[in-house]
Each structure stands twice: as structure tokens, then as C-alpha cells.
Design a protein around this motif. Structure first.
Motif, short mmCIF file in Angstrom:
data_model
loop_
_atom_site.label_atom_id
_atom_site.label_comp_id
_atom_site.label_asym_id
_atom_site.label_seq_id
_atom_site.Cartn_x
_atom_site.Cartn_y
_atom_site.Cartn_z
N SER A 218 0.82 -1.21 0.00
CA SER A 218 0.00 0.00 0.00
C SER A 218 0.85 1.26 0.00
N LYS A 219 2.16 1.07 0.26
CA LYS A 219 3.03 2.24 0.32
C LYS A 219 4.37 1.89 -0.33
N ILE A 220 4.78 2.72 -1.28
CA ILE A 220 6.08 2.49 -1.95
C ILE A 220 6.93 3.73 -1.71
N SER A 221 8.02 3.54 -1.00
CA SER A 221 8.86 4.70 -0.70
C SER A 221 9.54 5.17 -1.99
N ALA A 222 9.43 6.46 -2.26
CA ALA A 222 9.93 7.00 -3.54
C ALA A 222 10.89 8.16 -3.29
N LEU A 223 11.92 8.20 -4.09
CA LEU A 223 12.89 9.30 -4.06
C LEU A 223 12.80 10.00 -5.41
N VAL A 224 12.70 11.32 -5.41
CA VAL A 224 12.59 12.05 -6.67
C VAL A 224 13.81 12.96 -6.80
N ALA B 165 1.87 0.93 -10.57
CA ALA B 165 1.50 2.28 -10.17
C ALA B 165 2.08 3.31 -11.14
N VAL B 166 3.29 3.04 -11.64
CA VAL B 166 3.89 3.97 -12.61
C VAL B 166 3.05 3.97 -13.90
N ALA B 167 2.59 2.79 -14.26
CA ALA B 167 1.74 2.71 -15.46
C ALA B 167 0.46 3.53 -15.27
N ARG B 168 -0.07 3.49 -14.05
CA ARG B 168 -1.29 4.28 -13.77
C ARG B 168 -1.00 5.78 -13.83
N LEU B 169 0.26 6.13 -13.38
CA LEU B 169 0.64 7.54 -13.44
C LEU B 169 0.58 8.04 -14.88
N ALA B 170 0.96 7.15 -15.75
CA ALA B 170 1.05 7.53 -17.15
C ALA B 170 -0.30 7.57 -17.85
N SER B 171 -1.28 6.93 -17.27
CA SER B 171 -2.55 6.78 -17.99
C SER B 171 -3.20 8.10 -18.39
N PRO B 172 -3.10 9.20 -17.61
CA PRO B 172 -3.67 10.46 -18.11
C PRO B 172 -3.02 10.89 -19.43
N GLN B 173 -1.77 10.43 -19.63
CA GLN B 173 -1.09 10.78 -20.87
C GLN B 173 -1.80 10.17 -22.08
N ALA B 174 -2.39 9.03 -21.88
CA ALA B 174 -3.11 8.39 -22.98
C ALA B 174 -4.29 9.28 -23.40
N LEU B 175 -4.92 9.82 -22.37
CA LEU B 175 -6.04 10.72 -22.64
C LEU B 175 -5.54 11.97 -23.38
N LEU B 176 -4.37 12.45 -22.88
CA LEU B 176 -3.80 13.65 -23.50
C LEU B 176 -3.45 13.40 -24.96
N SER B 177 -3.00 12.19 -25.25
CA SER B 177 -2.65 11.84 -26.63
C SER B 177 -3.86 11.96 -27.54
N LYS B 178 -4.99 11.54 -27.02
CA LYS B 178 -6.23 11.63 -27.82
C LYS B 178 -6.57 13.10 -28.07
N VAL B 179 -6.36 13.95 -27.01
CA VAL B 179 -6.66 15.38 -27.15
C VAL B 179 -5.75 15.98 -28.22
N LEU B 180 -4.47 15.58 -28.15
CA LEU B 180 -3.51 16.10 -29.13
C LEU B 180 -3.90 15.70 -30.55
N HIS C 144 1.07 10.25 -6.14
CA HIS C 144 0.03 10.01 -5.13
C HIS C 144 0.14 8.56 -4.69
N ALA C 145 -0.72 8.14 -3.80
CA ALA C 145 -0.66 6.77 -3.27
C ALA C 145 -0.64 5.78 -4.44
N PRO C 146 0.13 4.70 -4.34
CA PRO C 146 0.89 4.21 -3.20
C PRO C 146 2.27 4.86 -3.01
N PHE C 147 2.62 5.81 -3.90
CA PHE C 147 3.97 6.38 -3.75
C PHE C 147 4.03 7.27 -2.52
N ASP C 148 5.11 7.11 -1.79
CA ASP C 148 5.32 7.89 -0.58
C ASP C 148 6.66 8.61 -0.76
N PRO C 149 6.62 9.84 -1.24
CA PRO C 149 7.90 10.52 -1.50
C PRO C 149 8.66 10.74 -0.19
#
Lengths: 373, 289
Positions: A42-48, A116-131, A61-66
């Protein structure tokens, strides 16, 4: 039949350790499977890191815990942080792209991170359609931090189970030989009456203790070599770090488990009791050390139990050395804790063993069964 | 007189409220076989364990070769416990090699029939196992041999052989302290120490222990009726063959109990077993009162 039932209950009442085990074990299993046995991360420790770290971190956002933002850090520092277990995933956000590097040694966390990273990217799919729907020639500038991260998995790119299990399995073998087999060996001497004969021979308790431990030590070392060798040959488990460091960790861990074995044997009247006590120490180690269930998924109270179990530290050392190539400078903590646990175990074991072989004149306790006549 | 090899002075061992060994004085000198006699629970094994340094004395003193039991004194002791103290998953030869390595001595010599034995000890008869235990205990030429029920469970022939070994050892100057239940074995000892309720209740050589003690012997064809009469008269006769032997009663008392029955009543010297029962029963009665 009723007579048998009554007799069994009477014997059960007298054997308080077995009775205790029958009550404690279910409670222990309940706690383990209720609070610890979870593959859900439920929690993935993340370093940015990187120049766009701050803006990219806002997308997380969850599950990433910066756990940390380090705009000035680069790829090298990011990988070092990942190797040292400071985070389970590192995002490197620069001007033109975002890269995610996942620690493949924490299998379930790594799989959860990928998803979770794949889910992060999913809005980009929507953006691609807009483009795609924009008129030709229209220029839309997208910040790199908004782009889908490219994923790299370090240390175990294929996320193979065998790669992370083999170093842990080596630990399990050492626990079984060290704790269970060694404790049975000493109790057998006691039950056969040979321990008394040893006590009247010109041997010091230390001679007997070391003499009992060394053969198990050698057998366990041989087993360890076979398991690790087979793991490397058959399952492509890497050996990225120092073999000497792994041997040092294994010897220290074996020293702890053997001391526990001797301690168990010194408080057990017979082999049955020794097996019960050994299982009470082995089972939590298998289930709570991070071998099967990720430590990060455990309730905090249960995780604290994991932190007093030697196998937790050996797995950290074995995976660190074999899979990540971690040097000793970054493994001092598990080495230190193993050393502390070993010191406690060997002190208690020596005291108990000395008491068995050469009683103090100041003590005036009750005799063990069958000693007075 | 030579210095004792093993000595206890006022040695007492308590387990909580229970006094297992109560102010025991005992000594074993070179070339002497001392028999420690007592019923189960008399404190024999506890005393042996104190002498071996396995149990500390609650009070009093235990000395081996003039010093407190220690690692150095263990080098001079040969010990055969009741449980034999051998590894029953090793062969006889392997057991001896282990003991020899510990004592830095040559392995004991096994009889030819055993020397080539490849079976583990557990698969050999108990008498053979006891023989191996003796060889192991004597291999490093100890000054003191301590034996706890050494012939328990072996046949009379093997028992006689083991006693030959004990006798040879003492003839060679070794001191021997042996606990036993068998009265015929006790008679082999140079000196006897009888324990009851944790205390020494009699001590001396066989004639001294027996003293002038007499028992009443009844010879009759109808021993069953005689037995019943005497039991009704609160006597505890022992049936030996077809004669009845009664300790602790006089001829007139027995004749009174058997009045009207055709029988011969006479006195005879008490055996060690009868004396032992008398001594230990008196000690138990005295403790209860």
C-alpha cells in the motif's frame, strides 16, 4: 476410551510447554497472517531527483510515498540510494524526460511500483487523444514532468522470484541447521546421559559447546555453498558483491542461530520440547523476515518483531551483497544488529550450558527429574 | 594411613525443603572397594554426583585427591554412570577412541570378540555395553573409579566378570566407590556404607555390619499356615525355599505365634540382606517418629 481421554488431559496438564505451545502457536499464526501476511503493497517509498523533481513530485500520489526530493542529485546518487534501501523507487525528472528506477529485489513492491507507474502515465493516454484532435500546426508544449516515466528495474530486471528467494533460502537452511538440528544434538546427549559423562571428563563447558557447534557449522557452510552455487547455476542468481562479505555475514548469522540452538537445548528436557521451541523461533523468522511477505506491507507492531529476528538481517545482507553488490560500508547496520543478537544469544547459551555442566556452589535449586536418589 | 582419594565431611545436599544427603562423612582410600548401599531414594546417587562435582554441596565439604572437585581432578577419575554414558550410535571402538582423545590416553583394549565389532552399541547386549563402559572408564588409568549400579540388568556370569575387573583395579591400587542394590555384590566390598533417608546409618566391613545379629528360622511342612499365623502376629517373615526367616523378633515370640503347629524354631546369623532391611527400616521408623 474415557480413561484414555482423562489420562491424555492429565499428561497435557503436566507438560506445560506443549500446552503453552498449543495456545501460543495459534495466536502467533493469527497475528502473523492477520497483520503480516500480506502481498498487497500500500506504500512504496519513492525518491525524486533531478531539476524537475519538485513539479514531478506533485504528480505522485498513493501508493507512492515521496521520502525525499533531491533536485541536485543525479542518476548515480539515485542508484546508490536505491541500492542502500533508502527508497523502493527513484524518479529522475529532468527537463526532457522522467525515468523511474525500481529496486527489483523487493519483488512485490517492485511489481506494485510498475503497476503504479503505469497508472501515473494513464492520463497521458487521454492527453494523446486530445492532441490527436487538435488542428494541424497547433503547437502544444508539455512539460517533461508530465510525460510518462520510462521504467528500469535494477538488480532483478525480469522480476524473477528465484533471484530474490535463493539468498533468503540460504538463510532458512542456516536457521534449520543452526537452531533445530543443533538443539536436537545437545538434547540427545542430555537424554542419553552422555552429557553427564562429558561433565566428569576433563573438558571445559567451552570445549563441549564449541565441540558440539563446529560440526554443524561446517555442515551448514557446505549446505550454504551448495544452495548458493545451485542458485547461481540453475536460476541465474547473480553475485554482484563480495563473496567474502557474504561469507562473513553467513558466518555471523550461523553463529547467532547455533547459539539459539544451544540455548534452546539447554532449557529443553527432551527432543520434543527442543523441536517445539525451535519451531517457535523458526516459524516467525520464515514468515516475518521479509523472505515471503514484504516488510513494508506489515503492520508496524509486527514489523518490530521482524527487527529482532536474525533472519531479517541476513536476508538484507544476502540480497544486498548478491543482488545489489552493496559494500560493507552500507551494510554495517544489519551486521551490527546480527552481532548484537549473536552476543545476547551466545551469552545466554554459555551461561545455561555452563550451568548444565558445572553447577555453581551457590545455587541450591531443585534437581531435574531422575537425578536424586 | 594413606590420604583418602575421595572424602566427604558433613556433606549435605538440599533440594528445597527435601534433604537428599544429610551430613554424610565418607572416604575412599587407594586399593579399597567401598560399597554404598541404600534403597531407592536413600541419597546414594546424589552423594556420588556431589563427589564427582556434578552437584555442589549445600553445606559441608567434598574433596577429591585433597582438593575441591575440579577439571584437574576429573583427569584422575573413571566413572560409569547407571546410564553408562556411552554413545549408543557409535561402535565400541569409536566410543573408546573418543574417550581416549579427551583424556589424552591410549584407547582401552577391548576383548577380541568386540574389537572388530562394527555394530553400534545400541545393538549389542546390555552386558557387553557395560563391559565397554568399564574399559572406557579404566583406559586412562584413573586413581579413583566411581560406579553407579554397575551391574544393573546383566546376567550373573557377566556380573562376576565385571567384579573381576573391579577387583583387579583395586588390587592395582585404585580406589573404588560403588553403589549397588545387590547384596551378593556388597559382600565383595572391603567396606560398606549403608545409607537411608540421606544419612549414613551403618558403616564398616561385612562382619561389622552384620554384628551378632540373629534371625529366627522356622522349618515346617505347612509353611503357608505358618506364614499366615506370623503375619497375623504383625511379623514380616521372608520365605527362603521352604523355611521362614524372621528378623527383629525372638524365638519365644515366634513360638508363641506358632503355638500348636508342628515346626522347628531356631536362631541363625542374619544375612546382609536381612541386616540391611533391619537397619534401613529402623532408620525410616526413627525419621518418622
Amino acid at each position: 476410551m474415557w480413561a484414555m481421554v482423562v489420562k491424555e488431559f492429565r499428561q497435557m496438564r503436566r507438560d506445560k510447554r506443549t500446552l503453552g505451545m498449543m495456545i501460543v502457536l495459534p495466536v502467533m499464526l493469527l497475528v502473523i497472517f492477520g497483520y503480516a501476511a500480506s502481498f498487497d503493497v500500500s506504500k512504496i517509498s519513492a525518491l525524486v531527483v533531478g531539476p524537475q523533481a519538485a513539479s514531478f513530485a506533485k504528480r505522485l500520489h498513493a501508493p507512492f510515498d515521496p521520502v525525499r526530493l533531491a533536485a541536485k542529485d543525479g542518476v548515480t546518487q539515485a542508484k546508490t540510494s536505491l541500492r542502500d534501501g533508502q527508497a523502493q523507487i527513484v524518479f529522475i525528472a529532468d527537463k526532457h524526460s522522467v525515468r523511474a528506477i525500481i529496486d527489483g529485489t523487493d519483488l512485490f513492491a517492485a511489481r506494485a511500483a510498475e503497476a503504479a507507474v503505469a497508472r501515473l502515465a494513464s492520463p497521458q493516454a487521454l492527453l494523446s487523444k486530445v492532441l490527436a484532435s487538435l488542428p494541424p500546426g497547433h503547437v502544444l508544449t508539455i512539460p517533461a514532468s508530465e510525460l510518462p516515466p520510462k521504467i528500469d528495474v535494477l538488480y532483478n530486471p525480469g522480476l524473477k522470484t528465484a533471484v530474490v528467494m535463493v539468498p533468503g533460502l540460504a538463510g532458512i537452511i542456516l536457521v534449520f541447521i543452526g537452531t533445530l538440528v543443533a538443539s536436537l544434538g545437545v538434547v540427545r546427549e542430555r537424554q542419553a546421559g552422555t552429557l553427564e559423562q562429558l561433565a566428569v571428563m576433563p573438558l571445559s563447558p567451552w570445549d563441549v559447546l564449541i565441540g558440539k557447534i563446529v560440526p554443524y557449522f561446517l555442515v551448514a557452510a557446505l549446505d550454504l555453498s551448495i544452495v548458493l552455487g545451485a542458485g547461481m547455476l540453475l536460476f541465474d542468481v547473480p553475485m554482484r558483491g563480495s563473496v567474502l562479505l557474504l561469507i562473513l555475514g553467513a558466518l555471523l548469522f550461523l553463529f547467532v542461530t547455533l547459539s539459539l540452538g544451544v540455548l534452546i537445548s539447554s532449557v529443553s528436557e527432551n527432543q520434543g520440547q527442543a523441536i517445539q521451541l525451535a519451531m517457535m523461533t523458526i516459524l516467525p523468522q520464515i514468515l516475518l523476515s521479509g523472505l515471503i511477505f514484504p516488510l513494508s506491507s506489515m503492520a508496524i507492531g509486527v514489523r518490530w518483531i521482524a527487527y529482532v529476528l536474525p533472519l531479517t538481517y541476513f536476508i538484507e545482507i544476502a540480497r544486498g551483497v548478491m543482488l545489489k553488490g552493496t559494500p560493507i560500508s552500507d551494510l554495517w547496520q544489519p551486521f551490527l544488529f546480527l552481532g548484537l543478537l549473536g552476543a545476547v544469544a551466545v551469552t545466554l547459551a554459555t551461561l545455561r550450558f555452563r550451568r548444565l555442566l558445572s553447577p555453581s556452589p551457590r545455587r541450591n535449586g531443585r534437581p531435574r527429574a531422575g537425578t536424586a536418589s | 594411613m594413606t590420604e583418602p582419594l575421595a572424602e566427604s565431611r558433613g556433606a549435605t545436599r538440599r533440594f528445597g525443603d527435601h534433604v537428599a544427603v544429610d551430613r554424610v562423612n565418607l572416604s575412599v582410600r587407594p586399593g579399597e572397594v567401598v560399597g554404598l548401599l541404600g534403597a531407592n531414594g536413600a541419597g546414594k546417587t546424589t552423594l556420588l554426583r556431589m563427589l564427582l562435582g556434578l552437584l555442589p554441596a549445600s553445606s559441608g565439604e567434598v574433596r577429591l585427591f585433597g582438593a575441591a572437585p575440579s577439571r584437574a581432578t576429573r583427569q584422575r577419575i573413571g566413572y560409569v554412570p547407571q546410564s553408562l554414558g556411552l554413545y549408543d550410535d557409535l561402535t565400541a571402538r569409536e566410543n573408546l577412541r573418543f574417550a581416549a582423545a579427551v583424556f589424552h590416553s591410549a584407547p582401552g583394549t577391548l576383548p577380541e570378540s568386540l574389537a572388530a565389532e562394527t555394530l553400534p552399541l545400541a545393538r549389542l547386549p546390555l552386558g557387553t555395553q557395560r563391559r565397554v563402559a568399564f574399559v572406557q572408564a579404566l583406559a586412562h588409568h584413573p586413581d579413583l573409579l566411581i560406579l553407579d549400579e554397575p551391574t544393573s540388568g546383566v546376567d550373573p556370569l557377566m556380573r562376576a566378570r565385571l567384579w573381576e575387573v573391579i577387583r583387579d583395579a583395586s588390587d592395582g591400587g585404585m580406589g573404588v566407590l560403588v553403589t549397588t542394590h545387590y547384596m551378593e555384590e556388597a559382600e565383595e566390598c572391603d567396606r560398606l556404607v549403608v545409607m537411608a533417608e540421606g544419612r549414613v546409618v551403618a558403616e564398616g566391613d561385612l562382619p561389622q555390619i552384620l554384628g551378632e545379629e540373629q534371625v529366627v528360622v522356622v522349618e515346617t511342612d505347612d509353611w503357608a499356615a505358618a506364614l499366615q499365623r506370623m503375619e497375623e502376629g504383625a511379623m514380616a517373615p521372608a520365605l527362603v525355599g521352604r523355611t521362614l526367616r524372621i528378623a527383629g523378633h525372638t524365638v519365644p515370640e515366634v513360638e508363641h505365634a506358632l503355638v500348636g503347629m508342628p515346626c522347628t524354631v531356631r536362631e541363625a546369623p542374619a544375612t546382609l540382606e536381612e541386616r540391611f532391611v533391619q537397619i534401613t527400616s529402623a532408620a525410616s521408623r526413627s525419621k518418622r517418629s
